[in-house]
Design an enzyme around this catalytic site. Structure first.
Site, PDB file in Angstrom:
ATOM      1  N   HIS A   1       1.770   4.218  -3.000  1.00 36.85           N
ATOM      2  CA  HIS A   1       1.993   5.794  -2.926  1.00 36.85           C
ATOM      3  C   HIS A   1       3.191   6.278  -3.395  1.00 36.85           C
ATOM      4  O   HIS A   1       3.441   7.220  -3.981  1.00 36.85           O
ATOM      5  CB  HIS A   1       1.865   6.456  -1.521  1.00 36.85           C
TER       6      HIS A   1
ATOM      7  N   HIS B   1       0.967  -1.193   0.040  1.00 38.29           N
ATOM      8  CA  HIS B   1      -0.049  -0.028   0.004  1.00 38.29           C
ATOM      9  C   HIS B   1       0.803   1.324   0.180  1.00 38.29           C
ATOM     10  O   HIS B   1       0.801   2.180  -0.863  1.00 38.29           O
ATOM     11  CB  HIS B   1      -1.087  -0.117   1.231  1.00 38.29           C
ATOM     12  N   GLU B   2       1.803   1.298   0.974  1.00 36.40           N
ATOM     13  CA  GLU B   2       2.539   2.401   1.073  1.00 36.40           C
ATOM     14  C   GLU B   2       3.511   2.501   0.013  1.00 36.40           C
ATOM     15  O   GLU B   2       3.728   3.761  -0.497  1.00 36.40           O
ATOM     16  CB  GLU B   2       3.336   2.619   2.275  1.00 36.40           C
TER      17      GLU B   2
ATOM     18  N   HIS C   1       4.075   6.020  -6.999  1.00 36.85           N
ATOM     19  CA  HIS C   1       3.188   7.143  -7.556  1.00 36.85           C
ATOM     20  C   HIS C   1       4.036   8.369  -7.734  1.00 36.85           C
ATOM     21  O   HIS C   1       4.158   9.156  -8.422  1.00 36.85           O
ATOM     22  CB  HIS C   1       1.931   7.097  -6.891  1.00 36.85           C
TER      23      HIS C   1
END
Length: 598
Positions: free
Chosen positions: A394, A390-391, A397
């Site tokens: 980010h 998940h992190e 991205h």
């Protein structure tokens, strides 16, 4: 056995820490840059009153970028250092120093937007046509200019700013009341011990295997909310009045428009999401029925919703194994993406383990000129593997958008932010479910993803539907009381959960405990973000032509356009029901698997 004593920061191995010394080799360099910032920042005021001239405007953007990038690095370094060990007074002081200065710093550029908006119509447009140097700032300037009908004159803006603290009162009152003043009494835990029930431990009690514990916690919590329902209804109504006041003052047609229009999100995105979910509630009804069967209940009650249908023994997952699992799960994203992921793992992006004083939770953060750092508190559980992807979603991205976009367009909106992280999670869980051979573990994983869709998509859109009802009532001049809120909430629960669910009367007052209702029209973005991620994951897993290239294109876009446009270019059109339907398809697919397994 490993000792349970928390390690001190200095006892953590270097390769397990993030490399923040790449921002500043030591604290003295930080101090030196901080002093430079204090000398350079006030120069930004010198442009005031001169922005109507295109050449000056270009110079302002250049100077502002140079100073902002320096400020950002100083700010990020102090905060990351402080988060490593919040008890370290030296870094606490550094953080407080830059925090205080940032408030002052904001005043140096506060004139920019009002000044651009106060220029005679067409001034900026004309300069943009004549000067090539303004080309890089075109989207930024157009975005400011489109706010013109909604920005007031200087005096009125100052008045609103001065009143903002008072206008936040409903939210502050709700927060203090529910977290500090309300007392929920005692209940008996699974061992028959008396324990105090709080908002904090409610979430673990409502998942308890012992049905009496769940029931008692549920009744205890909502009994207290019921006792204060009139006060809490007044607080919520006051908050809605504040949003409607703000929308009216700024010349919007509704609070919904005031909330969505600044990011150019069509109102249909909101209303269509609610309609699409309403058309597919039979899937949620089916889930409730299956859960009832799996739990072996005669009646399914609201307090049975959160209990896991299956328990599995805790497994210890070493960090290196988590990385292996992550890389296997993210394989469909291709070599380039995985190389960046690996670079992050080996290149000092991640602060892995818990240490004494370290800030809890997990996040991805950094600046334009730093690595996209990741803070974890890795605890060797399966859930931590999800947190890692998940992190890193980010961070990759951010990595792409900083590499491809200029400073002004490297940030992305909240509407897009959760898409990258959730796409990674969707790919990971898909992989874990597919390769799992142990029946119990497979059931556990299927249920985990089902619960995620239920809470992130169905539940948040039920909230969104309630929010729309409350705002529209106020806009029509219909005041709402606790009784009205309760009736609507009950009706929505009956509609969403279907005939297999006993909708207990205690739940009617649940609206009063949701803090998100004090941030207008915020919750729907959880559902749209999840839907966009589902659509990306589906096209990537189905190996649709250019699916990965389009997805990476989305990651590279940063904030260079409006979120709806960025997603549309990548093949995900949020103005249609398709992305949300992709999520519901996945939900149904998981229900089929669940039925097969029982």
């Amino acid at each position: 056995m490993e000792s349970k004593v928390l390690k001190k920061r200095e006892e953590i191995q270097e390769q397990d820490k993030w490399s923040i010394n790449e921002i500043y080799s030591n604290d003295e360099v930080w101090e030196k840059e901080y002093k430079e910032l204090q000398e350079e920042a006030p120069k930004l005021k010198e442009f005031e009153g001169k922005l109507g001239d295109g050449e000056t405007l270009i110079r302002y953007f250049e100077v502002n970028e140079k100073v902002s990038r320096k400020a950002e690095k100083i700010y990020v370094y102090a905060h990351l250092r402080c988060d490593e060990d919040t008890s370290n007074t030296k870094y606490q002081a550094m953080m407080n120093k830059i925090d205080a200065y940032m408030a002052e710093y904001a005043t140096y550029t506060a004139y920019v937007v009002p000044e651009i908006l106060s220029l005679p119509d067409g001034t900026i447009e004309k300069q943009m046509e004549e000067l090539k140097g303004l080309e890089p700032y075109k989207f930024l300037l157009e975005n400011i200019l489109k706010e013109k009908p909604h920005v007031l004159d200087k005096k009125e803006e100052e008045l609103l700013a001065a009143a903002s603290d008072c206008l936040d009162a409903p939210s502050s009152i709700h927060n203090i009341m529910t977290n500090a003043d309300m007392k929920f009494g005692n209940i008996k835990d699974e061992d028959g011990e008396e324990v105090e029930l709080t908002e904090g431990n409610y979430s673990s009690f409502i998942k308890s295997k012992d049905r009496e514990v769940r029931k008692e916690a549920f009744k205890g919590l909502f009994k207290e909310y019921k006792a204060f329902e009139n006060t809490l209804a007044t607080t919520l109504s006051s908050s809605i009045k504040v949003f409607n006041f703000g929308a009216r003052v700024r010349n919007y047609n509704s609070a919904l428009e005031a909330s969505l229009k600044p990011n150019d999100i069509p109102l249909e995105v909101y209303t269509n999401a609610i309609k699409t979910i309403d058309d597919n509630l039979s899937s949620l009804h089916r889930y409730v029925g299956l859960k009832k069967k799996l739990l072996g209940l005669d009646e399914m009650h609201m307090y049975d919703l959160y209990v896991p249908v299956i328990e599995i023994p805790k497994e210890r997952v070493e960090f290196d194994d988590a990385v292996k699992m992550a890389i296997e799960g993210l394989q469909p994203l291709g070599k380039e993406y995985l190389d960046i992921f690996q670079e992050g793992i080996n290149g000092g992006w991640i602060d892995k383990y818990i240490n004494k004083g370290k800030r809890g939770g997990a996040y991805s953060w950094g600046g334009y000129d730093t690595k996209p750092y990741v803070l974890l508190n890795y605890n060797y559980e399966l859930n931590d593997v999800s947190t890692l992807v998940h992190e890193m979603g980010h961070s990759i991205h951010s990595y792409y958008s900083r590499k491809e976009q200029s400073y002004y367009y490297a940030g992305y909106t909240l509407f897009c932010a959760e898409v990258a992280s959730t796409t990674n999670e969707a790919l990971l869980i898909h992989h874990l479910i597919n390769k799992e051979t142990d029946k119990k573990k497979k059931l556990y994983l299927i249920n985990q993803e089902l619960e995620q869709i239920r809470t992130t998509v169905f539940r948040q859109l039920m909230f969104a539907e309630f929010e729309l009802y409350t705002h529209e009532s106020f806009e029509k001049g219909i005041p709402l009381t606790a009784e009205d809120y309760n009736a609507k909430w009950h009706e929505l629960n009956v509609k969403y959960f279907g005939p297999e669910m006993v909708v207990d009367s205690e739940i009617d007052v649940e609206w009063s405990r949701i803090p998100h209702f004090y941030s207008d029209f915020y919750v729907y973005q959880y559902a749209t973000g999840y839907a966009a991620a589902s659509a990306f994951a589906k096209s990537i897993l189905n190996k649709e032509p250019n699916a990965v290239a389009k997805y990476v294109g989305f990651l590279k876009s940063g904030g260079s356009d409006y979120p709806i446009e960025i997603l549309k270019k990548a093949g995900v059109d949020m103005t249609t029901p398709k992305p949300l339907e992709a999520t519901i398809d996945r939900f149904n697919e998981l229900l089929d698997m669940l039925e097969k397994e029982i």
